[in-house]
Write an enzyme that holds these catalytic residues in place. Structure first.
Site, mmCIF file in Angstrom:
data_model
loop_
_atom_site.group_PDB
_atom_site.id
_atom_site.type_symbol
_atom_site.label_atom_id
_atom_site.label_comp_id
_atom_site.label_asym_id
_atom_site.label_seq_id
_atom_site.Cartn_x
_atom_site.Cartn_y
_atom_site.Cartn_z
ATOM 1 N N CYS A 144 0.844 -1.200 0.077
ATOM 2 C CA CYS A 144 -0.062 -0.045 0.028
ATOM 3 C C CYS A 144 0.730 1.218 -0.134
ATOM 4 O O CYS A 144 0.187 2.344 -0.299
ATOM 5 C CB CYS A 144 -0.984 -0.018 1.239
ATOM 6 S SG CYS A 144 -0.057 0.356 2.663
ATOM 7 N N GLU A 189 -5.356 2.105 -8.316
ATOM 8 C CA GLU A 189 -4.387 1.611 -7.690
ATOM 9 C C GLU A 189 -4.098 0.318 -8.705
ATOM 10 O O GLU A 189 -5.215 -0.564 -8.706
ATOM 11 C CB GLU A 189 -4.978 1.184 -6.483
ATOM 12 C CG GLU A 189 -3.768 0.312 -5.409
ATOM 13 C CD GLU A 189 -4.153 -0.016 -4.280
ATOM 14 O OE1 GLU A 189 -5.396 -0.217 -3.794
ATOM 15 O OE2 GLU A 189 -3.285 0.172 -3.034
HETATM 16 P P1 NAD Z 1 -9.048 -6.744 0.021
HETATM 17 O O1 NAD Z 1 -9.849 -5.500 0.611
HETATM 18 O O2 NAD Z 1 -9.775 -7.658 -0.811
HETATM 19 O O3 NAD Z 1 -9.260 -7.776 1.415
HETATM 20 C C1 NAD Z 1 -8.985 -7.356 2.522
HETATM 21 C C2 NAD Z 1 -9.684 -8.194 3.614
HETATM 22 O O4 NAD Z 1 -11.030 -8.136 3.675
HETATM 23 C C3 NAD Z 1 -9.411 -9.786 3.640
HETATM 24 O O5 NAD Z 1 -9.325 -10.362 4.684
HETATM 25 C C4 NAD Z 1 -10.805 -10.272 2.883
HETATM 26 O O6 NAD Z 1 -11.101 -11.564 3.082
HETATM 27 C C5 NAD Z 1 -11.934 -9.159 3.212
HETATM 28 N N1 NAD Z 1 -12.962 -8.962 2.067
HETATM 29 C C6 NAD Z 1 -12.476 -8.706 0.919
HETATM 30 N N2 NAD Z 1 -13.946 -8.481 0.460
HETATM 31 C C7 NAD Z 1 -14.571 -8.476 1.213
HETATM 32 C C8 NAD Z 1 -16.112 -7.945 1.222
HETATM 33 N N3 NAD Z 1 -16.751 -7.804 -0.044
HETATM 34 N N4 NAD Z 1 -16.833 -7.818 2.403
HETATM 35 C C9 NAD Z 1 -16.061 -8.239 3.599
HETATM 36 N N5 NAD Z 1 -14.620 -8.485 3.712
HETATM 37 C C10 NAD Z 1 -14.094 -8.415 2.397
HETATM 38 O O7 NAD Z 1 -7.666 -6.405 -0.081
HETATM 39 P P2 NAD Z 1 -6.486 -7.311 -0.467
HETATM 40 O O8 NAD Z 1 -6.737 -7.342 -1.903
HETATM 41 O O9 NAD Z 1 -6.182 -8.321 0.600
HETATM 42 O O10 NAD Z 1 -5.288 -6.349 -0.134
HETATM 43 C C11 NAD Z 1 -4.929 -5.302 -1.010
HETATM 44 C C12 NAD Z 1 -5.392 -3.957 -0.614
HETATM 45 O O11 NAD Z 1 -4.984 -3.519 0.780
HETATM 46 C C13 NAD Z 1 -4.818 -2.761 -1.636
HETATM 47 O O12 NAD Z 1 -5.817 -2.030 -2.015
HETATM 48 C C14 NAD Z 1 -4.033 -2.054 -0.482
HETATM 49 O O13 NAD Z 1 -3.542 -0.886 -0.803
HETATM 50 C C15 NAD Z 1 -4.538 -2.403 0.754
HETATM 51 N N6 NAD Z 1 -3.649 -2.243 1.911
HETATM 52 C C16 NAD Z 1 -3.860 -1.159 2.633
HETATM 53 C C17 NAD Z 1 -2.718 -0.989 3.468
HETATM 54 C C18 NAD Z 1 -2.823 0.371 4.427
HETATM 55 O O14 NAD Z 1 -2.410 0.487 5.529
HETATM 56 N N7 NAD Z 1 -3.491 1.514 3.848
HETATM 57 C C19 NAD Z 1 -1.909 -1.898 3.908
HETATM 58 C C20 NAD Z 1 -1.759 -3.050 3.134
HETATM 59 C C21 NAD Z 1 -2.738 -3.304 2.278
#
Ligand code: NAD
Length: 507
Positions: free
Chosen positions: A288, A390
């Protein structure tokens, strides 16, 4: 070698034991992204499993919150040592499911351990304010008390570090915790749970549920969960924040990003190019805080930086985590691979100049892996999808602007506000940049300004929902609530019945 590595099924961790989900109807498959092959499976935890974990955590909270703070800190000292004793296993678990290099896995774990070091000092962080004799015989002091059962929902890209931004501070502050790691990289969470148990954490204080949206929805609506921390994409984060707060929970959601690095005309271009390679392509751009846009300011900066980047990008060694001398691994899964390739094609269609095209890269022996070589776009403009979205892959975009003010406006106009950096030799510009820029974390000649564990991490704009950043003192404040005690212990008599509010000086 820890048995997690040989496991073919990942189970929930509830009350100190590994337990299968109640329903075996829905299975998730966990991949080694370098091979493109399933290596483990898990059954999605449903609302029955969530109820079970919450009941256990609620019960554990009663005794855990009463454990003296020095004893709670001691467990974290032991936990830290246990993890440090075998970092190779921990890194292997992270790399195998995520695909990042072992060196990068070690680095991210190290940043997580720094949060544990912060937790070892919780006795200092939770020391209260005390005001003596604010009126005759009256003293006032603050307590910060734990909330109860807290939950964390984490992304795939940092299976060790991001959970460690949450549960250690929550638990050492006296809460119990339920972690729902990404279903794509869940094993590291189980490893952490087992080590915490070994360190002496009572059963039920830390629980892990493996699952997806179904599990998250049950968590968000559960009346006995007091606070939710989320790290992940913006779309999901906004939903989680709104649902959690609608259910009267304290919530924080740290979300997506599009991080710019400004190269000023006076910058050291060699240093800036080196920084961009690590920040743009490390962990295949799946961070991120990855830099995904270079903002080249002035007539020559664009050419100077592109000319240095091209050979370095072509030189990036891409491969599987267990191959030697690898700089970058695959992206996480087939869906990401296809999404990133589609975005790259959109850049080509929009007439950005694809100076380095890594799409056709193949890694010998890993033909099924989700590999994308480093890509570099020049002449990118703000109306293009590759600028707006992104990408979360190994793709860097160069936007050329005429002036410093134009660079500031460009960045401030972007919907995301996680991290940003400027490379310059001019202290005046650097200082002005740090003041004017509408971004949560700013680097000056530092490409990835992830704050150290005793500061706090958090973006602005649509990179965060909720008022608290994560870890550091912001974390302590998020996981505790303030209570203020006013007490009178006087050897003198009081004034008798007082119906009216009294000025403090008259008390
Ligand atoms: P994601 O949003 O797809 O998933 C994150 C979590 O949410 C997972 O545990 C997943 O099971 C759950 N999830 C997914 N879809 C959901 C839904 N519809 N309803 C409820 N829960 C749901 O993210 P990802 O692909 O695992 O990670 C990448 C993203 O995370 C990128 O956008 C990145 O920028 C972000 N990120 C942000 C930070 C920060 O500190 N700002 C740090 C790391 C990653």
């Amino acid at each position: 070698m820890n048995e997690i590595i040989n496991n073919t099924e990942v189970k929930n961790f509830i009350k100190g034991s590994l337990v299968r989900s109640t329903s075996l109807k829905r299975e998730v498959q966990i991949y080694n992204p370098a091979l493109g092959q399933v290596i483990r499976k898990a059954y999605v935890a449903n609302s029955v499993d969530v109820d079970k974990a919450v009941a256990v955590a609620k019960e554990a909270f009663v005794s855990w919150s009463a454990v003296p703070i020095t004893k709670r800190a001691k467990i974290f000292f032991r936990y830290l040592r246990l993890l440090e004793d075998d970092l190779d296993t921990f890194a292997k678990i992270v790399s195998e499911e995520h695909g990042k290099t072992l060196e990068d896995a070690h680095g991210s774990i190290a940043r997580g351990l720094e949060v544990l070091e912060f937790c070892c000092g919780i006795t200092t962080h939770l020391k209260s304010d005390y005001s003596h004799n604010v009126a005759n015989g009256v003293d006032v002091y603050n307590l910060r008390q734990p909330l109860g059962v807290c939950a964390g929902i984490t992304p795939f890209n940092f299976p060790a570090m991001v959970p460690m931004w949450m549960y250690p501070i929550s638990i050492v502050s006296g809460n119990s915790f339920i972690l729902k790691p990404s279903e794509k990289t869940p094993s590291a969470a189980i490893y952490q749970a087992e080590k915490l148990k070994q360190a002496g954490l009572p059963d039920g204080v830390f629980n892990v549920l493996i699952g997806d949206k179904e599990t998250v929805d049950a968590i968000l609506r559960h009346p006995d969960i007091e606070a939710i921390s989320f790290v992940g994409s913006t779309k999901v984060g906004e939903y989680i924040y709104k649902t959690a707060t609608a259910h009267n929970k304290r919530a924080q959601a740290l979300c997506g990003a599009k991080n710019h690095l400004v190269v000023m005309p006076d910058a050291d271009f060699d240093k800036a190019a080196d920084a961009l390679i690590g920040a743009g392509y490390g962990s295949a751009g799946e961070r991120c805080m990855a830099i995904s846009v270079v903002v080249a300011v002035g007539r020559d900066s664009g050419d100077e930086i592109v000319k240095r980047l091209v050979p370095k990008i072509k030189n990036i060694k891409v491969g599987a985590y267990n191959q030697s001398k690898i700089d970058m691994g695959p992206v996480i899964d087939k869906a990401s691979f296809e999404r990133i390739n589609k975005l790259i094609q959109s850049g080509v269609d929009d007439k950005a100049k694809l100076v380095v095209d890594g799409r056709s890269l193949k890694v010998a022996g890993y033909e099924g892996g989700y590999f994308i070589g480093g890509c570099l776009f020049d002449q990118v403009s703000v109306d293009m999808q590759i600028y707006q979205q992104e990408i979360f892959g190994p793709v860097l975009c160069v936007v050329r602007v005429d002036s410093y003010q134009e660079a500031i406006k460009l960045i401030n106009d972007h919907e995301y506000g996680n991290g940003v950096a400027i490379f310059t030799r001019d202290g005046g510009f650097a200082r002005d940049f740090a003041t004017q820029i509408q971004i949560g974390m700013v680097g000056i000649n530092v490409p990835i300004p992830v704050p150290v564990s005793f500061h706090s991490f958090g973006g602005w704009k649509r990179s965060i929902f909720g008022s608290h950043s994560i870890y550091g003192m912001e974390g302590v404040n998020f996981y505790t609530r303030l209570k203020t005690v006013t007490s009178r212990w006087s050897t003198k008599g009081t004034k008798g019945v007082q119906f009216s509010f009294q000025k403090t000086t008259d008390l």
